[in-house]
Design a protein around this motif. Sequence first.
Motif, PDB file in Angstrom:
ATOM      1  N   ALA A 167       0.938  10.063   1.437  1.00 49.00           N
ATOM      2  CA  ALA A 167       2.280   9.110   1.170  1.00 49.00           C
ATOM      3  C   ALA A 167       1.785   7.449   0.417  1.00 49.00           C
ATOM      4  O   ALA A 167       2.116   7.133  -0.472  1.00 49.00           O
ATOM      5  N   LYS A 168       0.411   7.192   0.839  1.00 45.80           N
ATOM      6  CA  LYS A 168      -0.223   5.674   0.109  1.00 45.80           C
ATOM      7  C   LYS A 168      -0.301   6.282  -1.384  1.00 45.80           C
ATOM      8  O   LYS A 168      -0.080   5.234  -2.420  1.00 45.80           O
ATOM      9  N   LEU A 169      -0.913   7.452  -1.813  1.00 49.68           N
ATOM     10  CA  LEU A 169      -1.712   7.619  -2.967  1.00 49.68           C
ATOM     11  C   LEU A 169      -0.299   7.956  -3.863  1.00 49.68           C
ATOM     12  O   LEU A 169      -0.321   7.470  -4.711  1.00 49.68           O
ATOM     13  N   GLU A 170       1.057   8.387  -3.241  1.00 50.23           N
ATOM     14  CA  GLU A 170       2.065   8.241  -3.475  1.00 50.23           C
ATOM     15  C   GLU A 170       3.308   7.000  -3.831  1.00 50.23           C
ATOM     16  O   GLU A 170       3.069   6.765  -4.819  1.00 50.23           O
ATOM     17  N   ALA A 171       2.952   6.614  -2.977  1.00 54.14           N
ATOM     18  CA  ALA A 171       3.572   5.221  -3.677  1.00 54.14           C
ATOM     19  C   ALA A 171       2.858   3.922  -3.739  1.00 54.14           C
ATOM     20  O   ALA A 171       3.522   3.188  -5.113  1.00 54.14           O
ATOM     21  N   ALA A 172       1.782   4.317  -3.677  1.00 53.47           N
ATOM     22  CA  ALA A 172       0.702   3.882  -5.449  1.00 53.47           C
ATOM     23  C   ALA A 172       1.268   4.110  -6.441  1.00 53.47           C
ATOM     24  O   ALA A 172       0.602   3.661  -8.065  1.00 53.47           O
ATOM     25  N   GLY A 173       1.818   5.316  -7.097  1.00 60.92           N
ATOM     26  CA  GLY A 173       1.957   6.184  -8.088  1.00 60.92           C
ATOM     27  C   GLY A 173       0.686   6.759  -8.451  1.00 60.92           C
ATOM     28  O   GLY A 173       0.442   7.187  -9.621  1.00 60.92           O
ATOM     29  N   LEU A 174      -0.332   6.918  -7.961  1.00 64.91           N
ATOM     30  CA  LEU A 174      -1.511   7.645  -8.591  1.00 64.91           C
ATOM     31  C   LEU A 174      -0.977   9.417  -8.244  1.00 64.91           C
ATOM     32  O   LEU A 174      -2.094  10.139  -8.826  1.00 64.91           O
ATOM     33  N   VAL A 175      -0.481  10.000  -7.181  1.00 67.80           N
ATOM     34  CA  VAL A 175      -0.331  11.210  -7.024  1.00 67.80           C
ATOM     35  C   VAL A 175       1.768  11.183  -7.426  1.00 67.80           C
ATOM     36  O   VAL A 175       2.699  10.067  -7.001  1.00 67.80           O
ATOM     37  N   GLU A 176       2.761  12.615  -8.029  1.00 67.39           N
ATOM     38  CA  GLU A 176       3.402  12.988  -7.612  1.00 67.39           C
ATOM     39  C   GLU A 176       3.333  13.486  -7.239  1.00 67.39           C
ATOM     40  O   GLU A 176       2.669  14.810  -6.603  1.00 67.39           O
ATOM     41  N   THR A 177       4.719  14.241  -7.086  1.00 66.82           N
ATOM     42  CA  THR A 177       5.139  15.611  -6.020  1.00 66.82           C
ATOM     43  C   THR A 177       6.228  16.034  -6.004  1.00 66.82           C
ATOM     44  O   THR A 177       7.605  15.758  -7.525  1.00 66.82           O
ATOM     45  N   ARG A 178       6.565  17.889  -6.004  1.00 64.84           N
ATOM     46  CA  ARG A 178       7.382  18.115  -5.864  1.00 64.84           C
ATOM     47  C   ARG A 178       7.500  19.416  -5.343  1.00 64.84           C
ATOM     48  O   ARG A 178       6.551  19.037  -4.296  1.00 64.84           O
ATOM     49  N   TRP A 179       8.824  19.543  -4.753  1.00 63.62           N
ATOM     50  CA  TRP A 179       9.252  20.579  -3.308  1.00 63.62           C
ATOM     51  C   TRP A 179       9.466  22.245  -4.053  1.00 63.62           C
ATOM     52  O   TRP A 179       9.783  22.424  -5.132  1.00 63.62           O
TER      53      TRP A 179
END
Length: 109
Positions: free
Chosen positions: A56-68
């Motif tokens: 979640a921290k990596l996602e919030a920092a824009g380093l990781v993208e997610t999809r469902w």
Amino acid sequence: MSKDSPFPGSWQRAMLPMLLLAELSNGHAHGYALSKSLQERGFGPLKGATLYPALAKLEAAGLVETRWQEGQGGPGRKVYELAAAGRVELAEQRASFEQLTKLVQSTGR
């Protein structure tokens, strides 16, 4: 150190973000697959309470993208993918880690 991991907990917490970015540099994956891959490579078992906040921290920092991803016969799951900024961050962290490794290896000789 726990009996299941060769590394102290503080090292695991410090290295987990870089290792997750490195795992995702091989392609997208869901959290359980990331955890299993790291464990198989010798990192030790990861609890969800450690893994998912790090992601979640990596996602919030824009380093990781997610999809469902919809589940087939089961629940859906979140899939993580390395963002362009994550590739840059991973390269920078690898370079820093290489410097640290050289320092440790040269100290006390």
